[in-house]
Design a protein around this motif. Structure first.
Motif, PDB file in Angstrom:
ATOM      1  N   THR A  62     -49.705-113.677 -78.013  1.00 11.68           N
ATOM      2  CA  THR A  62     -50.610-114.613 -77.328  1.00 11.68           C
ATOM      3  C   THR A  62     -49.968-115.082 -76.023  1.00 11.68           C
ATOM      4  O   THR A  62     -48.771-114.870 -75.810  1.00 11.68           O
ATOM      5  CB  THR A  62     -50.858-115.880 -78.176  1.00 11.68           C
ATOM      6  N   ASN A  63     -50.756-115.766 -75.216  1.00 15.73           N
ATOM      7  CA  ASN A  63     -50.133-116.436 -74.071  1.00 15.73           C
ATOM      8  C   ASN A  63     -49.376-117.654 -74.586  1.00 15.73           C
ATOM      9  O   ASN A  63     -49.767-118.279 -75.578  1.00 15.73           O
ATOM     10  CB  ASN A  63     -51.141-116.805 -72.969  1.00 15.73           C
ATOM     11  N   VAL A  64     -48.282-117.972 -73.920  1.00 13.31           N
ATOM     12  CA  VAL A  64     -47.431-119.112 -74.281  1.00 13.31           C
ATOM     13  C   VAL A  64     -47.163-119.864 -72.986  1.00 13.31           C
ATOM     14  O   VAL A  64     -46.449-119.357 -72.109  1.00 13.31           O
ATOM     15  CB  VAL A  64     -46.106-118.640 -74.920  1.00 13.31           C
ATOM     16  N   GLU A  65     -47.778-121.034 -72.848  1.00 14.56           N
ATOM     17  CA  GLU A  65     -47.669-121.775 -71.577  1.00 14.56           C
ATOM     18  C   GLU A  65     -46.479-122.735 -71.601  1.00 14.56           C
ATOM     19  O   GLU A  65     -45.832-122.925 -72.643  1.00 14.56           O
ATOM     20  CB  GLU A  65     -48.993-122.497 -71.297  1.00 14.56           C
ATOM     21  N   ASN A  66     -46.221-123.318 -70.442  1.00 11.40           N
ATOM     22  CA  ASN A  66     -45.057-124.198 -70.292  1.00 11.40           C
ATOM     23  C   ASN A  66     -45.375-125.264 -69.259  1.00 11.40           C
ATOM     24  O   ASN A  66     -46.113-124.983 -68.297  1.00 11.40           O
ATOM     25  CB  ASN A  66     -43.864-123.334 -69.828  1.00 11.40           C
ATOM     26  N   CYS A  74     -48.166-114.348 -70.328  1.00 12.44           N
ATOM     27  CA  CYS A  74     -49.488-113.891 -70.759  1.00 12.44           C
ATOM     28  C   CYS A  74     -49.406-113.181 -72.123  1.00 12.44           C
ATOM     29  O   CYS A  74     -48.349-112.659 -72.505  1.00 12.44           O
ATOM     30  CB  CYS A  74     -50.061-112.891 -69.766  1.00 12.44           C
ATOM     31  N   ALA A  75     -50.546-113.117 -72.777  1.00  8.45           N
ATOM     32  CA  ALA A  75     -50.639-112.486 -74.095  1.00  8.45           C
ATOM     33  C   ALA A  75     -50.231-111.008 -74.065  1.00  8.45           C
ATOM     34  O   ALA A  75     -49.553-110.528 -74.983  1.00  8.45           O
ATOM     35  CB  ALA A  75     -52.068-112.608 -74.603  1.00  8.45           C
ATOM     36  N   GLU A  76     -50.636-110.292 -73.037  1.00  9.28           N
ATOM     37  CA  GLU A  76     -50.357-108.851 -72.981  1.00  9.28           C
ATOM     38  C   GLU A  76     -48.860-108.593 -72.940  1.00  9.28           C
ATOM     39  O   GLU A  76     -48.338-107.694 -73.606  1.00  9.28           O
ATOM     40  CB  GLU A  76     -51.000-108.215 -71.739  1.00  9.28           C
ATOM     41  N   ARG A  77     -48.135-109.401 -72.137  1.00  7.81           N
ATOM     42  CA  ARG A  77     -46.694-109.183 -72.042  1.00  7.81           C
ATOM     43  C   ARG A  77     -45.989-109.646 -73.318  1.00  7.81           C
ATOM     44  O   ARG A  77     -44.987-109.056 -73.717  1.00  7.81           O
ATOM     45  CB  ARG A  77     -46.122-109.865 -70.791  1.00  7.81           C
TER      46      ARG A  77
HETATM   47  N1  THU Z   1     -53.714-115.094 -69.355  1.00  8.36           N
HETATM   48  C1  THU Z   1     -53.340-114.140 -70.264  1.00  8.36           C
HETATM   49  O1  THU Z   1     -52.588-114.421 -71.213  1.00  8.36           O
HETATM   50  N2  THU Z   1     -53.816-112.886 -70.096  1.00  8.36           N
HETATM   51  C2  THU Z   1     -54.731-112.529 -69.161  1.00  8.36           C
HETATM   52  O2  THU Z   1     -55.140-111.376 -69.120  1.00  8.36           O
HETATM   53  C3  THU Z   1     -55.234-113.514 -68.214  1.00  8.36           C
HETATM   54  C4  THU Z   1     -54.542-114.829 -68.215  1.00  8.36           C
HETATM   55  C5  THU Z   1     -53.239-116.467 -69.572  1.00  8.36           C
HETATM   56  C6  THU Z   1     -52.215-116.998 -68.626  1.00  8.36           C
HETATM   57  C7  THU Z   1     -52.435-118.489 -68.759  1.00  8.36           C
HETATM   58  O3  THU Z   1     -51.718-118.960 -69.893  1.00  8.36           O
HETATM   59  C8  THU Z   1     -53.923-118.628 -69.046  1.00  8.36           C
HETATM   60  O4  THU Z   1     -54.343-117.346 -69.494  1.00  8.36           O
HETATM   61  C9  THU Z   1     -54.749-119.057 -67.852  1.00  8.36           C
HETATM   62  O5  THU Z   1     -54.486-118.274 -66.752  1.00  8.36           O
END
Ligand code: THU
Length: 165
Positions: A62-66, A74-77
């Motif tokens: 998943t995406n993990v924000e800070n 981002c989720a893909e990475r």
């Molecule tokens: N984000 C992803 O995880 N993947 C995407 O393809 C687009 C954007 C995330 C980054 C950030 O945590 C949130 O979505 C808003 O940009």
């Protein structure tokens, strides 16, 4: 004389995951489910990604924000890093991405950001095999054959050949 050149690509569009092959459908479902685990208190945009490996195994992230915004990922990475770290010999063949907002799953597909495209491109080149990209929304799912379609004229290790040993 300057030349005008054209780059184009074809992709497949579905209106529901039910129309997809079972293994891609499963990947979409996994990305939708894992999106609920996202840590996205700053954007409220919860993203899930699922990677299919050659063996058939599915690895998610998943995406993990800070609070320091650029430190987020981002989720893909997350999903790809998870796959590469834990199953190094088992190459990714497909990656799906989905997003959920406070009002529910996004209707349109989610597109990977530039950093994620670059990240997927590295893996695709390393494998020498295309990675299918599945961009999922509630009402629209796009399936793209290769990251080269989303990142034409990409920078990669071939550009470094004159400086690498
Ligand atoms: N984000 C992803 O995880 N993947 C995407 O393809 C687009 C954007 C995330 C980054 C950030 O945590 C949130 O979505 C808003 O940009």
């Amino acid at each position: 004389m300057p030349k005008t050149r054209n780059i184009s690509f074809s992709y497949t569009e579905y209106t529901s995951a039910d129309e997809m092959a079972p293994s891609d459908r499963e990947l979409v479902v996994s990305s939708r489910e894992i999106a609920m685990n996202a840590y996205a208190p700053y954007s409220n945009f919860k993203v899930g990604s699922a990677v299919r490996l050659q063996s058939g195994r599915v690895v998610t992230g998943t995406n993990v924000e800070n609070a320091a915004f650029p430190s987020g990922i981002c989720a893909e990475r997350t999903a790809l890093s998870n796959a590469i770290s834990n199953f190094p010999g088992d190459r990714p063949v497909a990656i799906a991405v989905s997003a959920v907002t406070p009002s529910g799953p996004t209707g349109d597909q989610v597109s990977p950001c530039g950093l994620c495209r670059q990240f997927i491109a590295e893996e695709e080149l390393r494998n020498g095999k295309k990675i299918r990209i599945i961009l999922s929304g509630k009402d629209k799912i796009l399936v793209i054959d290769s990251i080269s379609d989303l990142l034409p004229l990409q920078f990669n290790k071939d550009d470094l050949r004159t400086v690498l040993p």
